[in-house]
Design an enzyme around this catalytic site. Structure first.
Site, short mmCIF file in Angstrom:
data_model
loop_
_atom_site.label_atom_id
_atom_site.label_comp_id
_atom_site.label_asym_id
_atom_site.label_seq_id
_atom_site.Cartn_x
_atom_site.Cartn_y
_atom_site.Cartn_z
CG ASP A 157 6.36 37.98 43.71
OD1 ASP A 157 6.48 36.95 43.02
OD2 ASP A 157 5.75 38.99 43.31
CD GLU A 164 1.64 36.28 43.92
OE1 GLU A 164 1.44 35.31 43.16
OE2 GLU A 164 0.70 36.90 44.49
NE ARG A 220 -2.51 31.03 44.55
CZ ARG A 220 -1.21 30.96 44.25
NH1 ARG A 220 -0.52 32.08 44.06
NH2 ARG A 220 -0.60 29.80 44.13
CG HIS A 273 -1.83 30.25 34.33
ND1 HIS A 273 -2.01 29.21 35.20
CD2 HIS A 273 -0.65 30.82 34.65
CE1 HIS A 273 -0.98 29.15 36.04
NE2 HIS A 273 -0.14 30.12 35.72
#
Length: 373
Positions: free
Chosen positions: A95, A131, A215, A246
């Site tokens: 995705d 996604e 996000r 991350h």
């Protein structure tokens, strides 16, 4: 048969490893890998671990990249790779922006597209964002669809996908997980090296592994998750957290600000896949907003608390291996505390079945590609 695989993020690479290896082992197939570099450093670590040599490396990453730039860069770069290699099939996974733009490039070049991990849906176009939209947009561009579960297959059937072009395979992440878990199981020297690498972990405490990068959680959700971790770490002495942070600067800023001074929370660099599997095996439970970890952790018998309001992997929720807990600080604290203190609740999640396959997905995918020619 000429096949071009296209991937660019770390999760995509992990989930395409077994497919790439199966294609390379098939005498009827000439294969080339095209990597976009959507995740540069994290992608390279997976390529190195599994000894994958891309024929095309678009290296699109640049500081401050946005979705419009990534989409256009992947579209142009994959189009050029198709012109160069002239494949019969383009295979995309999942995705990501790479998957959508790679499929669109295949469509523009009138090249057949196969979609690995097809059919996952939340029903909310903005969750996960972008996604959910990416995955829906790939579907009408694809000739072959490889959903990992019957539920994902049913989603595609409802959208009008021809039954003859839809094949439930299981999830390729289980193929990759089994490869690495077997390596860890058999290699005593590797176990020793990894134990030394994470020697800061206290064996007398239960370990909670944490990841977070979505996000949609960057607008306050991640901060609330981190606040819950900070509160638990200060209130309890029997638990510690390890959080591979991350590389996204927004994620880095929030986590390192809220969790500063929490001695029981270890903020570490993003891990290569092999040490990350070691940490999953070592953990007591996992807190994450990752989709892939919802699939991997059940294969290791680890309960998963999902810090999202929706999931495109409802099979994990229905099987009892995962729970949606959202991003409320109090809600996450309560969920973690229950699994730490309630042995029956923990056992019910840890022993639930894995609904995502048996590790043979890549073989099924390549066999079906050969049938379609």
């Amino acid at each position: 048969m000429r096949v071009l695989t296209v991937f660019g993020t770390r999760p995509e690479a992990i989930k395409m490893v077994a497919v790439v290896k199966a294609l390379e082992a098939a005498p009827e197939v000439t294969h080339a890998a095209c990597v976009t570099g959507q995740h540069r450093e994290m992608l390279d670590s997976v390529l190195s671990l599994f000894d994958i040599q891309p024929a095309f490396d678009l290296n699109i990453m640049k500081p401050g990249q946005d979705l419009a730039y990534m989409t256009s860069a992947v579209l142009q770069g994959v189009g050029e790779a198709i012109d160069n290699f002239r494949p019969d099939w383009v295979i995309v996974q999942g995705d990501t922006t790479t998957a959508f733009a790679g499929a669109l490039a295949g469509f523009y070049k009138k090249c057949r597209v196969a979609h690995v991990e097809a059919g996952l849906r939340t029903g909310n176009l903005y969750s996960p964002w972008p996604e959910e939209a990416n995955r829906r947009l790939v579907a009408p561009l694809a000739t072959l669809h490889f959903p990992p579960t019957q539920k994902a297959g049913d989603n595609l059937r409802r959208e009008g996908v021809n039954e003859n072009n839809l094949f439930v395979t299981g999830n390729t992440v289980i193929d990759a997980l089994q490869l690495v878990a077997n390596q860890l199981e058999k290699d005593a020297n590797l176990q020793t090296q990894l134990a030394a690498r994470f020697s800061f972990l206290d064996p007398s405490k239960r370990l909670v592994l944490v990841t977070g990068h979505r996000r949609e959680n960057l607008d306050g959700g991640l901060e609330r998750v981190c606040q819950a971790l900070a509160d638990i770490s200060r209130e309890r002495e029997d638990v510690e957290f390890v959080y591979p942070v991350h590389l996204n600067p927004n994620v880095q800023q929030v986590t390192r600000t809220v969790l500063a001074g929490c001695n029981a929370v270890h903020l570490i660099e993003p891990q290569d896949y092999l040490p990350f599997v070691y940490l999953m095996r070592r953990s007591y439970l996992i807190v994450t907003d990752s989709g892939g970890i919802q699939e991997e952790a059940p294969g290791l018998g680890k309960p998963v608390l999902v810090t999202r309001d929706t999931t495109e992997r409802p099979e994990a929720i229905e099987a009892g291996t995962a729970r949606l807990v959202g991003t409320s600080s109090e809600g996450l604290k309560a969920a973690v505390t229950k699994l730490l203190d309630d042995a029956q609740a923990y056992k019910a999640m840890a022993q639930a079945r894995n609904p995502f396959g048996d590790g043979q997905a890549a073989r099924h995918i390549v066999e079906r590609l050969l049938v379609h020619g």
